[in-house]
Design an enzyme around this catalytic site. Structure first.
Site, PDB file in Angstrom:
ATOM      1  N   ARG A   1     128.260 -13.143  62.111  1.00 27.13           N
ATOM      2  CA  ARG A   1     128.303 -12.942  63.841  1.00 27.13           C
ATOM      3  C   ARG A   1     129.189 -12.370  64.805  1.00 27.13           C
ATOM      4  O   ARG A   1     129.647 -10.980  64.555  1.00 27.13           O
ATOM      5  CB  ARG A   1     129.900 -14.510  63.442  1.00 27.13           C
ATOM      6  CG  ARG A   1     129.553 -15.777  63.132  1.00 27.13           C
ATOM      7  CD  ARG A   1     128.621 -16.795  64.110  1.00 27.13           C
ATOM      8  NE  ARG A   1     128.140 -18.176  63.821  1.00 27.13           N
ATOM      9  CZ  ARG A   1     127.055 -18.357  63.284  1.00 27.13           C
ATOM     10  NH1 ARG A   1     126.342 -17.978  62.508  1.00 27.13           N
ATOM     11  NH2 ARG A   1     127.002 -19.304  62.226  1.00 27.13           N
TER      12      ARG A   1
ATOM     13  N   GLU B   1     124.717 -16.142  73.906  1.00 27.06           N
ATOM     14  CA  GLU B   1     123.191 -16.516  73.643  1.00 27.06           C
ATOM     15  C   GLU B   1     123.564 -18.221  74.322  1.00 27.06           C
ATOM     16  O   GLU B   1     124.336 -18.771  74.628  1.00 27.06           O
ATOM     17  CB  GLU B   1     123.743 -16.285  71.737  1.00 27.06           C
ATOM     18  CG  GLU B   1     123.847 -15.525  70.895  1.00 27.06           C
ATOM     19  CD  GLU B   1     124.086 -15.797  69.472  1.00 27.06           C
ATOM     20  OE1 GLU B   1     123.787 -17.338  69.591  1.00 27.06           O
ATOM     21  OE2 GLU B   1     124.253 -15.461  68.866  1.00 27.06           O
TER      22      GLU B   1
ATOM     23  N   HIS C   1     119.503 -14.563  66.944  1.00 24.77           N
ATOM     24  CA  HIS C   1     119.746 -15.318  66.166  1.00 24.77           C
ATOM     25  C   HIS C   1     118.811 -16.208  65.540  1.00 24.77           C
ATOM     26  O   HIS C   1     119.169 -17.712  65.574  1.00 24.77           O
ATOM     27  CB  HIS C   1     120.423 -16.164  66.753  1.00 24.77           C
ATOM     28  CG  HIS C   1     121.607 -16.457  66.602  1.00 24.77           C
ATOM     29  ND1 HIS C   1     122.717 -17.184  66.924  1.00 24.77           N
ATOM     30  CD2 HIS C   1     122.454 -17.065  64.869  1.00 24.77           C
ATOM     31  CE1 HIS C   1     124.373 -17.028  65.947  1.00 24.77           C
ATOM     32  NE2 HIS C   1     123.788 -17.156  64.901  1.00 24.77           N
TER      33      HIS C   1
END
Length: 341
Positions: A252, A280, A299
């Site tokens: 993360r 994001e 991601h």
């Protein structure tokens, strides 16, 4: 599949709050049919619609959730007169349940164990790319540099014999450790909860964070997301990394100070491979996109076909175990809510 279906006149009601696109990825035909045989299904296409979820909950014994589902709080629980299980198809339960769920003795499960292998594989791919400067070659050739100029990357290294530092002996961290060890890397680990016996079993050297950063050719971040790990890798920590070292983050962005990392990468002293970001989707004008020493993915480290299907199967198995009167395999406790991931 564990368990056996109940008679048709006593089918348990199960709410599936998973949108069509993800349902197709998560549930194979065989797994979906098994669930259909065992339960009366209420499927919610607009799974982020709190009103739709609330309307479906009365009489339901189980709720299967996915990313961006509404948080199961006291308001939703007011409609859940028979709810016994929330089965999440991802790893992070904190965004989807509250302490009220646990106070009502409702079971909560997650499928994060199924993500460890693909994320570890991506971290390995990142590691090899950084060691061999593949991202730099790709950027140079696509940018139109002449062959000789494009070949002028910094020194490259093999993973065999390289010092690899791993921050966090999590399930993903351990999967990554096995992969790099199989290729001959020497591995150091920083984890306050890793005992000397566990380190010996893993075949790693347990060291303080500062030592790990200062001696590792590649640093891979696999720590959990807690209040204590917020920006645990900041400017001071990045400054300890040797010139030419690489940072791998498939965990993360919470763990790494993105502005401090950007400063080091802009200076060209370090390389990085990153799958997770503060914002994001990553903004189209983000400076990361223009840097030749940065490898970016959106991601998607756990986004393999096989992993997605395992996530769905794991959640369905938990529901079937509930129906069969058996305990869950991947239950989490209220303590998991302190983790933000």
């Amino acid at each position: 599949m564990p368990g056996s279906p109940e008679p048709a006149d006593r089918l348990s009601r199960v709410v599936v709050a998973v949108p069509p696109g993800l349902r197709a990825q998560f549930f194979t035909a065989e797994v979906w049919q098994e669930l259909e045989r065992a339960a009366e299904l209420i499927v919610i296409d607009d799974h982020s619609d709190r009103a739709a979820v609330a309307a479906a909950l009365p009489g339901a014994r189980a709720l299967i959730t996915s990313w961006r589902a509404p948080k199961v709080d006291a308001e939703l629980l007011a409609h859940a007169d028979r709810l016994e299980l929330v089965a999440h198809t991802g790893s992070a339960v904190a965004p989807y349940v509250t302490e009220e769920v646990f106070r009502r003795s409702i079971l909560v499960t997650q499928a994060g164990d199924e993500m460890a292998r693909p994320v570890a594989e991506v971290a390995l791919a990142f590691t090899l790319s950084l060691l061999h400067r593949i991202h730099r070659f790709d950027h140079a050739l696509r940018g139109g540099l002449e062959w000789a100029a494009a070949s002028g990357a910094p020194p490259r290294h093999e993973i065999h014999g390289s010092e690899i530092g791993v921050i966090g002996a999590s399930r993903t961290g351990r999967a990554y450790i096995k992969l790099v060890q199989a290729m001959g890397a020497r591995v150091s680990v920083t984890d306050p909860f890793l005992s000397a016996e566990q380190a010996q079993e893993l075949g790693v050297t347990s060291v303080p964070l500062e030592t790990l950063l200062s001696r590792s050719r590649i640093v891979a971040v696999h720590a959990p997301v807690t209040e204590e790990t917020h920006h645990m890798i900041g400017a001071d920590q990045l400054a300890l990394m040797p010139d030419g070292a690489g940072l791998v983050n498939t965990a993360r962005s919470w763990l790494v100070d993105e502005e401090a990392l950007l400063a080091e990468l802009t200076a060209g002293r370090l390389d990085a491979a990153i799958d997770v970001f503060d914002a994001e989707p990553l903004p189209v004008d983000h400076p990361f996109r223009a840097l030749p020493n940065v490898l970016l993915t959106p991601h998607q480290a756990a986004g393999t076909v096989e992993c997605r299907q395992r996530l769905g199967t794991s959640a369905v198995n938990e529901v079937l175990r509930l129906i069969a009167g058996r305990p869950p395999v991947h239950a989490v406790t209220a303590a998991a809510l302190v983790r933000l991931r």
